[in-house]
Design an enzyme around this catalytic site. Structure first.
Site, mmCIF file in Angstrom:
data_model
loop_
_atom_site.group_PDB
_atom_site.id
_atom_site.type_symbol
_atom_site.label_atom_id
_atom_site.label_comp_id
_atom_site.label_asym_id
_atom_site.label_seq_id
_atom_site.Cartn_x
_atom_site.Cartn_y
_atom_site.Cartn_z
ATOM 1 N N TYR A 35 0.847 -1.178 0.000
ATOM 2 C CA TYR A 35 0.000 0.000 0.000
ATOM 3 C C TYR A 35 0.894 1.244 0.000
ATOM 4 C CZ TYR A 35 -4.632 1.773 -0.298
ATOM 5 O OH TYR A 35 -5.773 2.354 -0.796
ATOM 6 N N HIS A 40 7.376 5.621 0.944
ATOM 7 C CA HIS A 40 8.040 4.489 0.288
ATOM 8 C C HIS A 40 8.731 4.951 -1.002
ATOM 9 C CE1 HIS A 40 4.626 2.166 2.358
ATOM 10 N NE2 HIS A 40 5.726 1.689 2.899
ATOM 11 N N GLU A 151 12.693 7.015 8.739
ATOM 12 C CA GLU A 151 12.840 7.447 10.133
ATOM 13 C C GLU A 151 11.495 7.548 10.842
ATOM 14 O OE1 GLU A 151 15.129 11.031 10.389
ATOM 15 O OE2 GLU A 151 16.996 9.989 9.901
#
Ligand code: PAF
Length: 287
Positions: A35, A40, A151
């Site tokens: 997803y 990403h 992070e």
């Protein structure tokens, strides 16, 4: 389209052939639960810059979900993810199913005292054991030169860094700064659970970081005062239902009393029924 592999044996063979070619091909791994979002895509962009071949793994890892958590409703859409990977120029997608990843329930337990038993480890017992197992397994399967972690999941990043160090794993972990939406909410696949009203309240997490940073910049270095200010600010917002923790630590996740540049604020907050985590590096920089 990226090459799609569903089987460990097949992706192993593919990577082996590429590496045996003798031309020192570097492989970057972006481990995900799918997803895909802008966070990403940032990991993918960096991997593409730094490696010859970028592999994205897409696997909702049941081992890292506790009882009563959102394993069943975690968003999944492989076609959408493959389209995003194609657009981003990903070379290989590895998307195994549970049978392939865990033909037997793994019996190994991975703990890092002082790290996996804090913060998320308290509220999600067993979570980091599951993360550690799947990440190590993916490292063994893909054998990347570099692996990319956001992070946003700061404690996860620290756990992986520690595993790599303690076990001399030949993978360089690359931390990538959190990507935020326009109003400051950290990108997360779980943001899709939020109703429009909850979504508005969720940006209070980012704004609470700015408030704490402002207090710090005006000379207030008492951790308790900053944590209290964050808690009060968050709870003023509708739909902010419960706070699991607000903590301030040094960069290795040890709690601090006196705040200094480089320390981290870490929070876990329920907005409606959605549990969101986020963190912030405290600095003197103006935001
Ligand atoms: O950060 C995630 O999406 C997951 O925890 C990871 C690293 C892919 C392991 O399942």
């Amino acid at each position: 389209m990226p090459r799609l592999f569903r089987r460990i044996k097949e992706i192993r063979g593919f990577i082996k052939d590429i590496k045996c070619g003798g031309n020192n091909v570097s492989v970057g791994l972006v481990p995900t639960m799918g997803y895909l979002h802008e966070g990403h895509l940032e990991l993918i962009r960096l991997s593409k810059l730094q490696n010859d071949l970028t592999v994205v793994s897409i696997y909702v890892n049941p081992l890292q979900f506790g009882e009563g958590e959102d394993l069943d409703r975690y968003p999944r859409d492989l076609d959408r993810d493959l389209a995003l990977c194609e657009e981003a120029g990903v070379d290989v997608v590895f998307a195994p199913d549970d049978e392939e990843m865990y033909p037997e329930h793994p019996n190994v337990k991975i703990e890092i005292p002082g790290l996996t038993d804090r913060l998320e480890g308290v509220y999600r017992p067993g979570h980091f054991n599951g993360v550690a197992i799947v990440v190590l397994k993916l490292f063994n399967i893909v054998q990347p030169n570099k692996a990319y972690f956001g992070e946003k999941d700061y404690q996860q990043l620290k756990v992986v860094e520690r595993l790599v160090k303690d076990l001399a794993i030949p993978v360089e972990t690359i931390p990538v700064p959190t990507v935020r939406e326009e109003d400051g909410l950290a990108c997360s696949s779980r943001n899709v659970y939020l109703s429009p009203e909850e979504r508005q309240s969720a940006s209070s997490i980012y704004r609470s970081f700015l408030l704490a940073q402002k207090l710090f910049q005006s000379g207030n270095t008492d951790a308790e005062t900053l944590k209290q200010a964050i808690r009060e600010f968050l709870l003023k917002h509708p739909h902010v239902r419960k706070i699991d923790y607000v903590e301030i630590t040094d960069e290795n996740l040890n709690p601090v009393n006196e705040v200094k540049e480089g320390d981290r604020i870490l929070v876990a907050v329920f907005v409606g029924n959605t549990r969101l985590i986020d963190n912030w590096r405290i600095s003197h920089e103006k935001v």
